[in-house]
Scaffold this motif. Structure first.
Motif, PDB file in Angstrom:
ATOM      1  N   ALA A 293      -3.005   9.053  -7.659  1.00 15.18           N
ATOM      2  CA  ALA A 293      -2.648   7.657  -7.435  1.00 15.18           C
ATOM      3  C   ALA A 293      -2.885   6.821  -8.684  1.00 15.18           C
ATOM      4  CB  ALA A 293      -3.441   7.099  -6.263  1.00 15.18           C
ATOM      5  N   ALA A 294      -3.928   7.168  -9.457  1.00 16.26           N
ATOM      6  CA  ALA A 294      -4.201   6.443 -10.692  1.00 16.26           C
ATOM      7  C   ALA A 294      -3.054   6.623 -11.688  1.00 16.26           C
ATOM      8  CB  ALA A 294      -5.509   6.928 -11.306  1.00 16.26           C
ATOM      9  N   LEU A 295      -2.456   7.824 -11.737  1.00 20.46           N
ATOM     10  CA  LEU A 295      -1.287   8.032 -12.589  1.00 20.46           C
ATOM     11  C   LEU A 295      -0.138   7.118 -12.177  1.00 20.46           C
ATOM     12  CD1 LEU A 295      -0.965  11.909 -13.066  1.00 20.46           C
ATOM     13  CD2 LEU A 295      -1.437  10.204 -14.826  1.00 20.46           C
ATOM     14  N   GLY A 296       0.050   6.961 -10.872  1.00 22.80           N
ATOM     15  CA  GLY A 296       1.169   6.159 -10.383  1.00 22.80           C
ATOM     16  C   GLY A 296       0.991   4.676 -10.597  1.00 22.80           C
ATOM     17  N   ALA A 297      -0.261   4.163 -10.509  1.00 17.94           N
ATOM     18  CA  ALA A 297      -0.498   2.726 -10.562  1.00 17.94           C
ATOM     19  C   ALA A 297      -0.959   2.233 -11.924  1.00 17.94           C
ATOM     20  CB  ALA A 297      -1.531   2.333  -9.499  1.00 17.94           C
ATOM     21  N   ALA A 298      -1.223   3.126 -12.871  1.00 21.16           N
ATOM     22  CA  ALA A 298      -1.753   2.718 -14.169  1.00 21.16           C
ATOM     23  C   ALA A 298      -0.716   1.944 -14.981  1.00 21.16           C
ATOM     24  CB  ALA A 298      -2.217   3.946 -14.953  1.00 21.16           C
ATOM     25  N   ASP A 299      -1.212   1.045 -15.845  1.00 19.76           N
ATOM     26  CA  ASP A 299      -0.320   0.320 -16.742  1.00 19.76           C
ATOM     27  C   ASP A 299      -0.037   1.178 -17.986  1.00 19.76           C
ATOM     28  OD1 ASP A 299      -2.579   0.177 -18.311  1.00 19.76           O
ATOM     29  OD2 ASP A 299      -2.881  -1.969 -18.055  1.00 19.76           O
TER      30      ASP A 299
ATOM     31  N   VAL B 222       0.859  -1.178   0.000  1.00 17.23           N
ATOM     32  CA  VAL B 222       0.000   0.000   0.000  1.00 17.23           C
ATOM     33  C   VAL B 222       0.901   1.235   0.000  1.00 17.23           C
ATOM     34  CG1 VAL B 222      -1.845   1.249   1.164  1.00 17.23           C
ATOM     35  CG2 VAL B 222      -1.789  -1.255   1.240  1.00 17.23           C
ATOM     36  N   LEU B 223       0.907   1.938  -1.118  1.00 16.95           N
ATOM     37  CA  LEU B 223       1.720   3.142  -1.278  1.00 16.95           C
ATOM     38  C   LEU B 223       0.830   4.359  -1.077  1.00 16.95           C
ATOM     39  CD1 LEU B 223       4.276   4.691  -2.121  1.00 16.95           C
ATOM     40  CD2 LEU B 223       3.573   4.371  -4.503  1.00 16.95           C
ATOM     41  N   VAL B 224       1.106   5.110  -0.019  1.00 11.89           N
ATOM     42  CA  VAL B 224       0.316   6.294   0.306  1.00 11.89           C
ATOM     43  C   VAL B 224       1.128   7.532  -0.073  1.00 11.89           C
ATOM     44  CG1 VAL B 224      -0.896   7.568   2.106  1.00 11.89           C
ATOM     45  CG2 VAL B 224      -0.801   5.072   2.199  1.00 11.89           C
ATOM     46  N   GLY B 225       0.648   8.276  -1.045  1.00 13.80           N
ATOM     47  CA  GLY B 225       1.316   9.504  -1.456  1.00 13.80           C
ATOM     48  C   GLY B 225       0.679  10.706  -0.797  1.00 13.80           C
ATOM     49  N   VAL B 226       1.493  11.495  -0.085  1.00 18.58           N
ATOM     50  CA  VAL B 226       0.989  12.675   0.632  1.00 18.58           C
ATOM     51  C   VAL B 226       1.755  13.895   0.132  1.00 18.58           C
ATOM     52  CG1 VAL B 226       0.400  13.650   2.869  1.00 18.58           C
ATOM     53  CG2 VAL B 226       0.669  11.169   2.628  1.00 18.58           C
TER      54      VAL B 226
ATOM     55  N   ASP C  19     -12.612   7.196  -5.654  1.00 21.50           N
ATOM     56  CA  ASP C  19     -12.297   8.621  -5.736  1.00 21.50           C
ATOM     57  C   ASP C  19     -11.341   9.094  -4.654  1.00 21.50           C
ATOM     58  OD1 ASP C  19     -13.833   9.047  -7.997  1.00 21.50           O
ATOM     59  OD2 ASP C  19     -15.659   9.385  -6.838  1.00 21.50           O
ATOM     60  N   SER C  20     -11.424   8.487  -3.455  1.00 23.18           N
ATOM     61  CA  SER C  20     -10.570   8.943  -2.361  1.00 23.18           C
ATOM     62  C   SER C  20     -10.355   7.809  -1.376  1.00 23.18           C
ATOM     63  CB  SER C  20     -11.197  10.142  -1.643  1.00 23.18           C
ATOM     64  OG  SER C  20     -12.342   9.738  -0.908  1.00 23.18           O
ATOM     65  N   ALA C  21      -9.442   8.052  -0.427  1.00 22.37           N
ATOM     66  CA  ALA C  21      -9.139   7.043   0.587  1.00 22.37           C
ATOM     67  C   ALA C  21     -10.339   6.747   1.468  1.00 22.37           C
ATOM     68  CB  ALA C  21      -7.955   7.508   1.439  1.00 22.37           C
ATOM     69  N   ARG C  22     -11.285   7.671   1.580  1.00 26.36           N
ATOM     70  CA  ARG C  22     -12.461   7.455   2.420  1.00 26.36           C
ATOM     71  C   ARG C  22     -13.359   6.346   1.875  1.00 26.36           C
ATOM     72  NH1 ARG C  22     -14.207  13.683   2.499  1.00 26.36           N
ATOM     73  NH2 ARG C  22     -13.306  13.423   0.419  1.00 26.36           N
ATOM     74  N   ASP C  23     -13.204   6.037   0.577  1.00 27.75           N
ATOM     75  CA  ASP C  23     -14.036   5.001  -0.037  1.00 27.75           C
ATOM     76  C   ASP C  23     -13.419   3.614   0.037  1.00 27.75           C
ATOM     77  OD1 ASP C  23     -15.889   6.981  -0.837  1.00 27.75           O
ATOM     78  OD2 ASP C  23     -14.657   7.450  -2.587  1.00 27.75           O
ATOM     79  N   LEU C  24     -12.245   3.513   0.633  1.00 32.77           N
ATOM     80  CA  LEU C  24     -11.589   2.211   0.725  1.00 32.77           C
ATOM     81  C   LEU C  24     -12.184   1.384   1.853  1.00 32.77           C
ATOM     82  CD1 LEU C  24      -7.850   3.155   0.152  1.00 32.77           C
ATOM     83  CD2 LEU C  24      -9.322   1.849  -1.385  1.00 32.77           C
TER      84      LEU C  24
ATOM     85  N   LEU D  95      -1.138  -4.236  -5.480  1.00 30.48           N
ATOM     86  CA  LEU D  95      -0.632  -2.874  -5.270  1.00 30.48           C
ATOM     87  C   LEU D  95      -1.806  -1.922  -5.120  1.00 30.48           C
ATOM     88  CD1 LEU D  95       1.408  -0.524  -5.316  1.00 30.48           C
ATOM     89  CD2 LEU D  95       1.298  -0.606  -7.831  1.00 30.48           C
ATOM     90  N   ALA D  96      -1.806  -1.195  -4.018  1.00 29.67           N
ATOM     91  CA  ALA D  96      -2.805  -0.147  -3.801  1.00 29.67           C
ATOM     92  C   ALA D  96      -2.080   1.181  -3.670  1.00 29.67           C
ATOM     93  CB  ALA D  96      -3.623  -0.438  -2.546  1.00 29.67           C
ATOM     94  N   ALA D  97      -2.351   2.109  -4.590  1.00 35.32           N
ATOM     95  CA  ALA D  97      -1.795   3.462  -4.525  1.00 35.32           C
ATOM     96  C   ALA D  97      -2.880   4.396  -4.011  1.00 35.32           C
ATOM     97  CB  ALA D  97      -1.310   3.906  -5.899  1.00 35.32           C
ATOM     98  N   VAL D  98      -2.570   5.115  -2.956  1.00 29.79           N
ATOM     99  CA  VAL D  98      -3.568   5.948  -2.281  1.00 29.79           C
ATOM    100  C   VAL D  98      -3.045   7.379  -2.203  1.00 29.79           C
ATOM    101  CG1 VAL D  98      -4.941   6.283  -0.191  1.00 29.79           C
ATOM    102  CG2 VAL D  98      -4.313   3.963  -0.921  1.00 29.79           C
ATOM    103  N   GLU D  99      -3.883   8.321  -2.589  1.00 28.35           N
ATOM    104  CA  GLU D  99      -3.512   9.731  -2.524  1.00 28.35           C
ATOM    105  C   GLU D  99      -4.238  10.398  -1.363  1.00 28.35           C
ATOM    106  OE1 GLU D  99      -3.144  13.514  -5.589  1.00 28.35           O
ATOM    107  OE2 GLU D  99      -4.743  12.057  -5.889  1.00 28.35           O
ATOM    108  N   LEU D 100      -3.484  11.068  -0.500  1.00 31.61           N
ATOM    109  CA  LEU D 100      -4.049  11.875   0.578  1.00 31.61           C
ATOM    110  C   LEU D 100      -3.708  13.335   0.273  1.00 31.61           C
ATOM    111  CD1 LEU D 100      -3.239   9.776   3.799  1.00 31.61           C
ATOM    112  CD2 LEU D 100      -5.362   9.865   2.485  1.00 31.61           C
ATOM    113  N   PRO D 101      -4.603  14.047  -0.421  1.00 29.83           N
ATOM    114  CA  PRO D 101      -4.268  15.385  -0.921  1.00 29.83           C
ATOM    115  C   PRO D 101      -4.698  16.520  -0.006  1.00 29.83           C
ATOM    116  CG  PRO D 101      -6.291  14.643  -1.936  1.00 29.83           C
ATOM    117  CD  PRO D 101      -5.898  13.569  -0.942  1.00 29.83           C
ATOM    118  N   GLU D 102      -4.879  16.227   1.292  1.00 29.13           N
ATOM    119  CA  GLU D 102      -5.418  17.259   2.182  1.00 29.13           C
ATOM    120  C   GLU D 102      -4.563  18.522   2.200  1.00 29.13           C
ATOM    121  OE1 GLU D 102      -7.787  13.884   2.909  1.00 29.13           O
ATOM    122  OE2 GLU D 102      -5.622  14.089   2.722  1.00 29.13           O
ATOM    123  N   LEU D 103      -3.229  18.372   2.206  1.00 24.94           N
ATOM    124  CA  LEU D 103      -2.369  19.555   2.233  1.00 24.94           C
ATOM    125  C   LEU D 103      -2.453  20.331   0.922  1.00 24.94           C
ATOM    126  CD1 LEU D 103       0.780  18.117   4.043  1.00 24.94           C
ATOM    127  CD2 LEU D 103      -0.941  19.665   4.971  1.00 24.94           C
ATOM    128  N   THR D 104      -2.753  19.634  -0.178  1.00 29.00           N
ATOM    129  CA  THR D 104      -2.893  20.302  -1.467  1.00 29.00           C
ATOM    130  C   THR D 104      -4.039  21.303  -1.447  1.00 29.00           C
ATOM    131  OG1 THR D 104      -2.102  18.288  -2.541  1.00 29.00           O
ATOM    132  CG2 THR D 104      -3.166  19.911  -3.939  1.00 29.00           C
TER     133      THR D 104
END
Length: 770
Positions: free
Chosen positions: A195-201, A74-78, A211-216, A226-235
């Protein structure tokens, strides 16, 4: 299975041979003559031992390990998460992860100097520095919203991203991560557009999308590799849209109230906690600050561990990798190969990253985090100071040249007392100018980054150390000789950088004349600017030592000393894991050969120069081949270049470096510095004036070896200009050391003429043959 084994990490020190921020010991007194050269050779042999041992102990993938492990990665990008944000009060989950897991700073440099979330996620996808086009360089644009198709989704315009990066100088294979996972039968999941950019083939598709980590949920994560998760709160703190309809402007981090940022961090932390609660046992969690959204680039957070029923476990250590060879520092592109290694997969193609390792860290966790924060502070301060530093360096050097030219013209005759004072001051100022580069390295022995005003503390530290080096140069009995003070300054420059390379190049990191983990041009070894300083200092130092020996009738000892010191210097510059400087070996060998021949009184011919060129090419080829024979994950860029030659890809690399070299001529600061130094050297110091011959020629009469050291320095600077992508920076910094040192000798020669107008030194009978 131990946590460190489960993570595919090994608790060992990096190739630097020490802990994070471990400082090398203080250099001792500079020995003289052959003892000095012998110590350098012994030190070179000692230094290669830990590098070889470290290479032998580098982590390798277990060939018997097949298939994915017991849980997903599980890759969490912040985006924008810094270690200074991680506190027990506002981010308790992140703090607990830091206590248990492996932590470090991550250098997020991508193909753009400004890393936006889209650039960062594309770099994770490719395992190589990537980029995305945007209308305004200063404003980060959001990643495209994926088009949902059943449980999965496709990123619109993904092929455009892939084609653009395939044509870039880094030839980044966007889609590598997702394609490798899906190609081996694994399933990918992405939460969020980035996260979709990072995990796409390669086609831009992920198997599952939310759409977001809240839906997991646990069900969503079931069966995923492989699960790529984006936490964009600081963005969300820095919106790019303009409310008044004007063009979007770059947000200023200082405009965000501290309380607002703290509240946002608490929200982010709670969502991370909820995510961890949904992860199955055996999952590998990786949290990475994939980008910065606004403000200057900084080093972001990286941490990892294994999720169990008792929470996250892992080696309480620093992260490291062969990319940086520094405990507590990894590169963003290391993320890709680390994810694949955790899944038991191989990318199949070379990437810019290396698998994460672990290294010892201080306890408790507060101390470990403070060091990471301090390291980032130093990087940010130095990055902001570099433009002003080099502007100031150019101004000071040109001022020294102008003042010296005026003083030598104005006081060349008459007013004996005033003339003596002016010439003495000129000599001291010249030595101070030459000592400025080495002072910028030694300043890192002082923890200036931990003060209330780091920029001022850095400047004060450099000036204080510069004064100490000059005091040493003019304090001993050697001050009465023509090349004594020069040799002390040049020798100190050589010895400091030599020892720094032996102990991990800590003084060069975050130095104004070293390299920066934010710029990320180099993480270990000797930088191009440091090489110019080191090579010039070494050649001028052996010229001074040889002068002392030849004046005693020991020319053979002078030649042997020059060869020993020069050989040790070439070895430490070129040895993989120590200096690791491809172009430095090519540049230094001709300069060393010219200096040695002139000291020996051997005629310099075209045939001998051709032989020197052949030796240079042979030496660099041998070093590259030796490095190529090592495992892929242990290679430096020497071995990487050898592989590119064998694959036929070397032309692209050489073209990129040639373009970068020629582009440096547009740097007016360094170009002006180099031009001013050459004009002063050959138009002012060589001007006859009232002394009938130029001051430079008179200095050559008293110390003929000065010509050898200066000529060798100029040859190295010229070849270095052509062989390095730093271009004009090489001669500019080389002349910054060589010309002031030569000026100090010229001033002594003018002073000596008044004391002994009819006396000619014994060694003037030696005239180097051209």
């Amino acid at each position: 299975m131990s946590p460190s084994r489960r993570l595919g990490l090994r608790s060992e020190r990096c190739a630097t041979g020490g802990r994070a921020r471990e400082r090398p010991g203080h250099p001792g007194r500079r020995p003289g003559g052959r003892l000095y050269a012998l110590l350098l050779v012994v030190a070179a042999l000692i230094c290669t031992a830990p590098a070889a041992a470290s290479s032998a102990g580098s982590p390798e993938l277990d060939p018997g390990r097949a298939g994915p492990p017991g849980g997903p990665v599980v890759l969490v990008g912040v985006p924008g998460l810094l270690w200074e944000d991680v506190t027990p009060e506002h981010t308790p989950t992140l703090w607990e992860l830091a206590e248990a897991g492996a932590i470090g700073n991550v250098s997020i440099r991508t193909a753009n100097s400004r890393t936006c979330p889209t650039d960062g996620w594309l770099s994770v996808s490719a395992g190589q520095r990537s980029l995305s086009d945007r209308e305004r360089f200063t404003v980060c644009e959001p990643a495209p919203e994926p088009v949902v198709d059943g449980s999965g989704a496709t990123v619109p315009g993904f092929r455009d991203f892939a084609e653009q990066n395939a044509r870039s100088v880094f030839a980044a294979p966007v889609g590598l991560l997702g394609q490798t996972v899906r190609g081996q039968g694994g399933l990918t999941l992405a939460a969020g557009p980035g996260a979709a950019l990072g995990a796409a083939d390669e086609s831009g598709r992920v198997d599952h999308y939310v759409d977001s980590a809240r839906d997991l949920s646990q069900e969503r994560l079931s069966g995923v590799s492989l699960a790529a998760v984006e936490l964009p709160e600081l963005t969300s703190l820095y919106p790019a849209d303009s409310e008044d309809g004007d063009e979007p402007q770059e947000a200023n981090p200082e405009d965000v109230p501290e309380q607002v940022r703290e509240d946002t961090l608490e929200t982010l932390d709670s969502r991370l906690s909820a995510l961890i609660g949904n992860l199955p046992g055996g999952a590998t969690l990786m949290v990475v600050g994939v980008s910065m959204d606004t403000g200057p680039s900084q080093l972001t957070v990286a941490l990892t561990g294994e999720v169990t029923d008792q929470g996250l476990v892992g080696p309480a250590s620093y992260l490291a990798s062969e990319s940086t060879r520094r405990p507590g520092l990894v590169a963003l592109t290391d993320t890709t190969v680390t994810v694949l290694a955790e899944l038991g997969l191989d990318a199949g193609v070379p990437t810019g990253g290396r698998v994460w390792q672990t290294a010892d860290r201080p306890q408790p966790v507060e101390e470990a985090v403070v060091r990471l924060v301090d390291f980032n502070t130093a990087a940010v301060v130095v990055g902001a100071a570099i433009p002003g530093f080099f502007s100031g360096l150019v101004a000071i050097q040109l001022l020294i040249y102008a003042a010296a030219a005026y003083a030598m013209h104005r006081y060349s005759w008459g007013e004996r007392g005033k003339r003596a004072v002016v010439l003495s001051v000129t000599r001291v100022v010249a030595l101070a100018g030459a000592a400025f580069p080495v002072a910028s390295y030694l300043a890192n022995l002082i923890p200036w980054w931990a003060t209330q005003l780091p920029p001022l503390a850095l400047l004060a530290s450099v000036l204080a150390v510069d004064a100490l080096v000059v005091a040493l140069a003019v304090a001993g009995p050697w001050r009465r000789t023509i090349l004594g003070p020069m040799t002390v300054v040049a020798g100190a420059t050589t010895l400091v950088l030599f020892l720094d390379l032996c102990f991990g190049a800590h003084l060069q990191m975050n130095s104004p004349t070293g390299y920066s983990p934010i710029v990320a041009g180099r993480f270990y070894g000797i930088g191009n600017i440091a090489f110019a300083t080191f090579a010039t200092g070494m050649l001028m130092a052996v010229a001074g030592i040889s002068h002392s020996l030849i004046s005693r009738g020991r020319r053979r000892a002078a030649v042997v000393t020059t060869l020993l010191v020069g050989t040790a210097s070439v070895l430490i510059i070129g040895w993989p894991g120590l200096g690791t400087d491809f172009g430095g070996v090519i540049a230094l060998i001709p300069g060393l050969a010219v200096t040695t021949m002139m000291i020996a009184g051997v005629r310099i011919t075209a045939l001998r120069l051709a032989a020197v060129g052949a030796v240079s090419v042979t030496s660099i080829s041998l070093l590259a081949w030796m490095d190529y024979l090592r495992p892929v994950e242990d290679r430096s860029h020497f071995g990487a270049f050898a592989e590119q030659v064998l694959n036929g890809d070397a032309g692209t690399v050489l073209a990129r470096k040639l373009g970068a070299m020629l582009g440096t001529l547009g740097n007016w600061h360094l170009t002006l510095l180099a031009a001013g130094a050459l004009v002063f050297l050959f138009a002012v110091l060589n001007r006859p004036g009232k002394w009938r011959i130029g001051a430079l020629q008179r200095a050559y009469e008293y110390a003929p070896t000065l010509r050898a050291g200066l000529t060798g320095s100029l040859v190295t600077a010229l070849v270095g200009f052509a062989a390095n992508d730093s271009g004009v920076a090489i001669p500019a910094l080389a002349l910054t050391v060589a010309v002031p040192l030569t000026l100090s000798a010229c001033v002594w020669a003018l002073q000596q003429r008044e004391r002994e107008p009819a006396e000619v030194p014994r060694e003037t009978s030696y005239v180097p043959k051209a």
